[in-house]
Scaffold this active site. Sequence first.
Site: not given
Ligand code: LLP
Length: 417
Positions: A278, A346, A374
């Site tokens: 992602g 706030c 995100y």
């Molecule tokens: N697959 C699963 C099962 C996941 O839970 C996630 C992300 C991904 C793939 C994708 O991961 P990436 O390649 O994006 O690292 N909100 C947080 C990140 C939460 C990630 C949750 N799961 C932030 O802003 O850092």
Amino acid sequence: MTLPPFFSYASSSLNCESVALSQVADQFGTPSYVYSKAAITEAMSAYLNALGDHPGMICYAVKANSNLAVLQLLAKLGAGFDIVSAGELARVLAAGGRADKVVFSGVAKKREEMVAALEAGIHCFNVESVAELELLAEVAQELGKEAPVSLRVNPDVDAKTHPYISTGLAENKFGISMEHAYQAYAFVHATEGLRVIGIDCHIGSQLTELAPFKDALDRVLDLVDRLREAGIVLEHVDAGGGLGVRYKDETPPDITDYVRALKGPLAARGLGLMLEPGRSIVANAGTLITQVDFLKTTEKHNFALVDAAMNDLLRPALYQAWMDIKPLEVNSDVTEKAWNIVGPVCETGDFLGKDRRLALSAGDRLAVLGAGAYGFVMASNYNTRPRAAEIMIDGDQMHLVRERETVADLFKHEHLL
Ligand code: LLP
């Protein structure tokens, strides 16, 4: 900190591809999210090229940025999709994505979501508990279908990332422990309505080293080998997402090295590779642009009060994430000072950046970089703030890909007594 690819200063203006971000701000207002089509294309292509003709799929993690235009672009490039809700499935289909390239992750899927995914004909359910397997089998039998299943195992590996985005430790809620996985596979194998096709793990997000990914894969492959001895033969390993990006001075492995390191050990076993990236596809393709409304100096700090807030971009408040902040137009009228860039919400936690050296006057506009992942997806309407517009840049073209919400949108589903 250098600028991400496709963002650059042309004389004193910050550009995304060939468009000055100040022009985007003039036309669409602030706060707005702006994405580079070329940057998304480049990152997705790096994944697809690195996978090459090895069997498998790159399933973009929709949760990172689920704007329809982003999904449409990725679908055209050949991406599959990793979803975590029926809502994300509906977005993928609305954007022209193929159901048979979808994997459905998530720790607790509801019956209706299972029905929607089975009816659409998705590629695989990534299942995280025996209770979920039992429900999936029941739903599949009712529909007279067979659910393709991968079990998400928890390899108990330290991803060495922020604790809120670490998911592969025994203490986390995610996945089935290695001890219980073998039994769970035996259950899938023996149950009508379920068909074993793979195994998956996802150990966390914003990982900046290869070692934890390799350790997790080694543990997963031990189990794959044991299952094969027992006559349970898998088609693929889904190594999840999690590859980190550079926000400040991190040095994550590049996409090509990461994919090569994972596909190597699978080739010998004839296993396909699935990935769920992602952040590494969209983070550095996006920015949040905002205007400085007021400057305020107290005994302790200089505050720049901007029109974007924690409701627009939660990462700094929630994870103390550091994201670079740059001016849309270089201001040479004033001297640089250390500023806390804060929003109008706030809450003391409402900040986008602290102690940033910038030359600022009221009315200046700023870009928070690395905000493509995100960012918008975690936005809320806290303080009854309409969510920002989203704009995709393609060369010298600007496309509004999501309109700014209006205040009327925010309470259209509410009722007076
Ligand atoms: N697959 C699963 C099962 C996941 O839970 C996630 C992300 C991904 C793939 C994708 O991961 P990436 O390649 O994006 O690292 N909100 C947080 C990140 C939460 C990630 C949750 N799961 C932030 O802003 O850092």
